[in-house]
Write an enzyme that holds these catalytic residues in place. Sequence first.
Site, mmCIF file in Angstrom:
data_model
loop_
_atom_site.group_PDB
_atom_site.id
_atom_site.type_symbol
_atom_site.label_atom_id
_atom_site.label_comp_id
_atom_site.label_asym_id
_atom_site.label_seq_id
_atom_site.Cartn_x
_atom_site.Cartn_y
_atom_site.Cartn_z
ATOM 1 N N GLN A 12 35.632 27.697 31.794
ATOM 2 C CA GLN A 12 35.745 26.704 32.873
ATOM 3 C C GLN A 12 34.849 25.486 32.657
ATOM 4 O OE1 GLN A 12 35.203 30.022 35.908
ATOM 5 N NE2 GLN A 12 36.493 28.618 37.057
ATOM 6 N N CYS A 31 39.122 30.011 43.081
ATOM 7 C CA CYS A 31 38.729 29.655 41.715
ATOM 8 C C CYS A 31 38.142 28.255 41.751
ATOM 9 C CB CYS A 31 39.943 29.710 40.785
ATOM 10 S SG CYS A 31 39.531 29.329 39.076
ATOM 11 N N LEU A 32 36.984 28.095 41.137
ATOM 12 C CA LEU A 32 36.328 26.783 41.131
ATOM 13 C C LEU A 32 37.148 25.765 40.350
ATOM 14 C CD1 LEU A 32 32.664 28.037 40.625
ATOM 15 C CD2 LEU A 32 33.759 27.338 42.767
ATOM 16 N N GLY A 38 31.270 33.539 40.683
ATOM 17 C CA GLY A 38 31.422 33.783 39.250
ATOM 18 C C GLY A 38 31.760 32.492 38.533
ATOM 19 N N HIS A 52 38.771 38.632 37.206
ATOM 20 C CA HIS A 52 39.156 37.215 37.301
ATOM 21 C C HIS A 52 38.481 36.411 36.181
ATOM 22 C CE1 HIS A 52 39.819 33.464 39.882
ATOM 23 N NE2 HIS A 52 38.915 33.044 39.008
ATOM 24 N N GLU A 53 37.171 36.642 35.978
ATOM 25 C CA GLU A 53 36.435 35.870 34.951
ATOM 26 C C GLU A 53 36.880 36.274 33.546
ATOM 27 O OE1 GLU A 53 35.059 33.438 36.147
ATOM 28 O OE2 GLU A 53 34.754 34.127 38.196
ATOM 29 N N HIS A 105 39.865 34.402 32.594
ATOM 30 C CA HIS A 105 39.549 33.039 32.120
ATOM 31 C C HIS A 105 39.269 33.055 30.616
ATOM 32 C CE1 HIS A 105 39.525 30.438 35.613
ATOM 33 N NE2 HIS A 105 38.675 31.185 36.286
HETATM 34 O O1 K1U Z 1 36.120 31.835 38.523
HETATM 35 C C1 K1U Z 1 35.792 31.110 39.431
HETATM 36 O O2 K1U Z 1 36.242 29.987 39.515
HETATM 37 C C2 K1U Z 1 34.816 31.582 40.488
HETATM 38 C C3 K1U Z 1 35.494 32.217 41.683
HETATM 39 C C4 K1U Z 1 35.393 33.721 41.509
HETATM 40 C C5 K1U Z 1 36.208 34.586 42.424
HETATM 41 C C6 K1U Z 1 36.130 34.483 43.792
HETATM 42 C C7 K1U Z 1 36.863 35.319 44.614
HETATM 43 C C8 K1U Z 1 37.676 36.269 44.048
HETATM 44 C C9 K1U Z 1 37.751 36.366 42.686
HETATM 45 C C10 K1U Z 1 37.008 35.528 41.869
HETATM 46 C C11 K1U Z 1 34.779 31.750 42.939
HETATM 47 O O3 K1U Z 1 33.625 31.967 43.109
HETATM 48 S S1 K1U Z 1 35.702 30.890 44.114
HETATM 49 C C12 K1U Z 1 34.523 30.584 45.433
HETATM 50 C C13 K1U Z 1 34.270 31.785 46.277
HETATM 51 O O4 K1U Z 1 35.092 32.661 46.359
HETATM 52 C C14 K1U Z 1 32.992 31.937 47.019
HETATM 53 C C15 K1U Z 1 32.086 30.932 47.101
HETATM 54 C C16 K1U Z 1 30.881 31.113 47.798
HETATM 55 C C17 K1U Z 1 30.601 32.285 48.410
HETATM 56 C C18 K1U Z 1 31.527 33.292 48.359
HETATM 57 C C19 K1U Z 1 32.724 33.135 47.662
HETATM 58 ZN ZN ZN Z 2 38.334 31.129 38.320
#
Ligand code: K1U
Ligand code: ZN
Length: 167
Positions: free
Chosen positions: A51, A91-92, A46, A133-134, A137
């Site tokens: 972000q 979270c990225l 996401g 989560h998004e 943000h």
């Molecule tokens: O909001 C963000 O920064 C994105 C975040 C979203 C998220 C992940 C897990 C739980 C809640 C919200 C991410 O994508 S973090 C990276 C991640 O979890 C992932 C990356 C590649 C494949 C699978 C998962």
């Molecule tokens: Zn995030």
Amino acid sequence: MALLPILRYPDPRLYKKASRVAEITEDIRALVHDMAETMYAAPGVGLAATQVDVHRQIIVIDTSEARDTLLVLINPEILAREGSQYCEEGCLSVPGVYEAVERAEWIHVRAMGLDGKLVEFEAETLQAVCIQHEMDHLQGKVFVDLLSRLKQNRIRAKMQKQLRQPA
Ligand code: K1U
Ligand code: ZN
């Protein structure tokens, strides 16, 4: 198409509240395409416009295993929520940090799609977690804010150390 730089916690711009999108313009379409490209490249499941330092109510999500089901949600609203679940979130904007957070288990969502039409759907498991989560943000909230003060301080110190290290 372009990869967009992602703000890093605790950047104060992550705490801005996003405004609603009145109409789908060419600029909004281009932003959504860049956000999707940035999310897939990261990789993430996401990304919220906040972000990438754009304070409009836009999120992109793809929780499919094949990474081929992009969901674009503009002005998203949660109309109903039920139950609770704990899920390890990442979270990225907070790279390398994963912590369990409590979220609703099931949500009923309304949002505008990229075609300007309103859609309503139900979400659960990872998709529901990711939407919540998004949407946080867009309200200027980072998942770290939901953790204990001790964990917040540790994560802040870790991020500041990462910023001091040369790329
Ligand atoms: O909001 C963000 O920064 C994105 C975040 C979203 C998220 C992940 C897990 C739980 C809640 C919200 C991410 O994508 S973090 C990276 C991640 O979890 C992932 C990356 C590649 C494949 C699978 C998962
Ligand atoms: Zn995030």
